[in-house]
Design an enzyme around this catalytic site. Structure first.
Site, mmCIF file in Angstrom:
data_model
loop_
_atom_site.group_PDB
_atom_site.id
_atom_site.type_symbol
_atom_site.label_atom_id
_atom_site.label_comp_id
_atom_site.label_asym_id
_atom_site.label_seq_id
_atom_site.Cartn_x
_atom_site.Cartn_y
_atom_site.Cartn_z
ATOM 1 N N LYS A 106 0.858 -1.382 0.052
ATOM 2 C CA LYS A 106 -0.026 0.010 -0.035
ATOM 3 C C LYS A 106 0.753 1.203 0.034
ATOM 4 O O LYS A 106 0.306 2.219 -0.569
ATOM 5 C CB LYS A 106 -1.145 -0.023 1.108
ATOM 6 C CG LYS A 106 -1.819 -1.270 1.325
ATOM 7 C CD LYS A 106 -2.726 -1.243 0.061
ATOM 8 C CE LYS A 106 -3.637 -2.267 0.301
ATOM 9 N NZ LYS A 106 -4.720 -2.269 -0.939
ATOM 10 N N LYS A 164 0.682 5.093 -5.176
ATOM 11 C CA LYS A 164 1.354 3.664 -5.584
ATOM 12 C C LYS A 164 1.928 3.965 -6.794
ATOM 13 O O LYS A 164 2.939 3.011 -6.951
ATOM 14 C CB LYS A 164 0.167 2.837 -5.483
ATOM 15 C CG LYS A 164 -0.576 2.721 -4.023
ATOM 16 C CD LYS A 164 -1.619 1.610 -4.069
ATOM 17 C CE LYS A 164 -2.450 1.734 -2.744
ATOM 18 N NZ LYS A 164 -3.494 2.591 -3.042
ATOM 19 N N GLU A 194 -6.524 -2.812 -10.386
ATOM 20 C CA GLU A 194 -7.486 -2.724 -11.684
ATOM 21 C C GLU A 194 -8.202 -1.306 -11.464
ATOM 22 O O GLU A 194 -8.971 -0.962 -12.098
ATOM 23 C CB GLU A 194 -8.510 -3.707 -11.413
ATOM 24 C CG GLU A 194 -8.263 -5.232 -11.495
ATOM 25 C CD GLU A 194 -9.217 -6.259 -11.603
ATOM 26 O OE1 GLU A 194 -9.498 -7.034 -12.680
ATOM 27 O OE2 GLU A 194 -9.983 -6.467 -10.484
#
Length: 228
Positions: free
Chosen positions: A23, A83, A174
């Site tokens: 994360k 990220k 995704e």
């Protein structure tokens, strides 16, 4: 599979327990050129149905490249932007949108050049198998693009374990604007569409999701496996 991490060799079981969806990446830590070469080989060597290889990969390693990739993490997907920008590199997994006879021939010719076919009959048999399975998905099941996307997901699964074996953390996403990324990289004109982005690098010590802070959880073996 053995990975060397912090001077300790990890078994496959230990590697699986070590990896997790990162994360928070440490932006100061970069993947070496040697390991990036291994990363690229992972992408190339993944299995696919009838060796169709219906994929393309865009790898962002520079700050400029990651800024372009981050265009897919704006608006609703803004939570994924760090990220991308803080990772050492980001891989955009793209799927073919169609497959035709010219592509089948290209695959067969490549295999032939690699020495896979001892004679022309075997090469033609391979071509026939590729066309047969593709036609099943194109005309009978009418899910050709979905079937090709499944092959890309096989690559992603292979990739996640492969980079973990190198001691590299990863975040599959995704949650990206695939239309924005298709436009940014001109993918649709080239016969591809963006599917999933995977950031790779090294976990930050403060990452709340690390296995050191948050234990991994999976359904028990007795619930998901039946041995007959």
């Amino acid at each position: 599979m053995i990975v060397q991490l912090n001077n300790k060799k990890m078994t496959l079981k230990e590697t699986l327990n070590w990896r997790y969806t990162t994360k928070e990446f440490d932006p100061t830590k970069k993947i070496s050129d040697a390991d990036m070469a291994e990363v690229k080989n992972l992408l190339r060597m993944s299995p696919s149905s009838v060796n169709l290889q219906p994929w393309h990969f865009i790898i962002a390693e520079t700050d400029e490249g990651k800024k372009r990739m981050a265009k897919g993490a704006q608006g609703f997907f803004h939570f994924n932007e760090p990220k991308i920008t803080n990772a050492s590199a980001v891989v955009l997994f793209c799927a073919k949108t169609d497959a035709d006879d010219a592509y089948f021939q290209h695959i067969a010719d490549t295999d032939d050049h690699s020495g896979r076919f001892p004679n022309e009959d075997i090469k033609n048999g391979f071509l026939g198998a590729v066309k047969t399975f593709t036609d099943i998905h194109k005309y009978d099941l009418k899910d050709l693009q979905h079937w090709m996307e499944k092959q890309v997901y096989l690559n992603i699964g292979n990739f996640l374990l492969g980079v973990a074996s190198l001691g590299i953390d990863a975040t599959p996403m995704e949650g990206i604007d695939v239309k924005a990324l298709d436009e940014e990289f001109g993918l649709r004109e080239k016969g591809y569409t963006a599917l999933v982005a995977v950031s790779i690098g090294y976990r930050a010590e403060a990452d709340f999701n690390s296995t050191e802070k948050t234990p991994k959880s999976r359904l028990p073996e007795s619930e998901i496996i039946t041995v007959i």
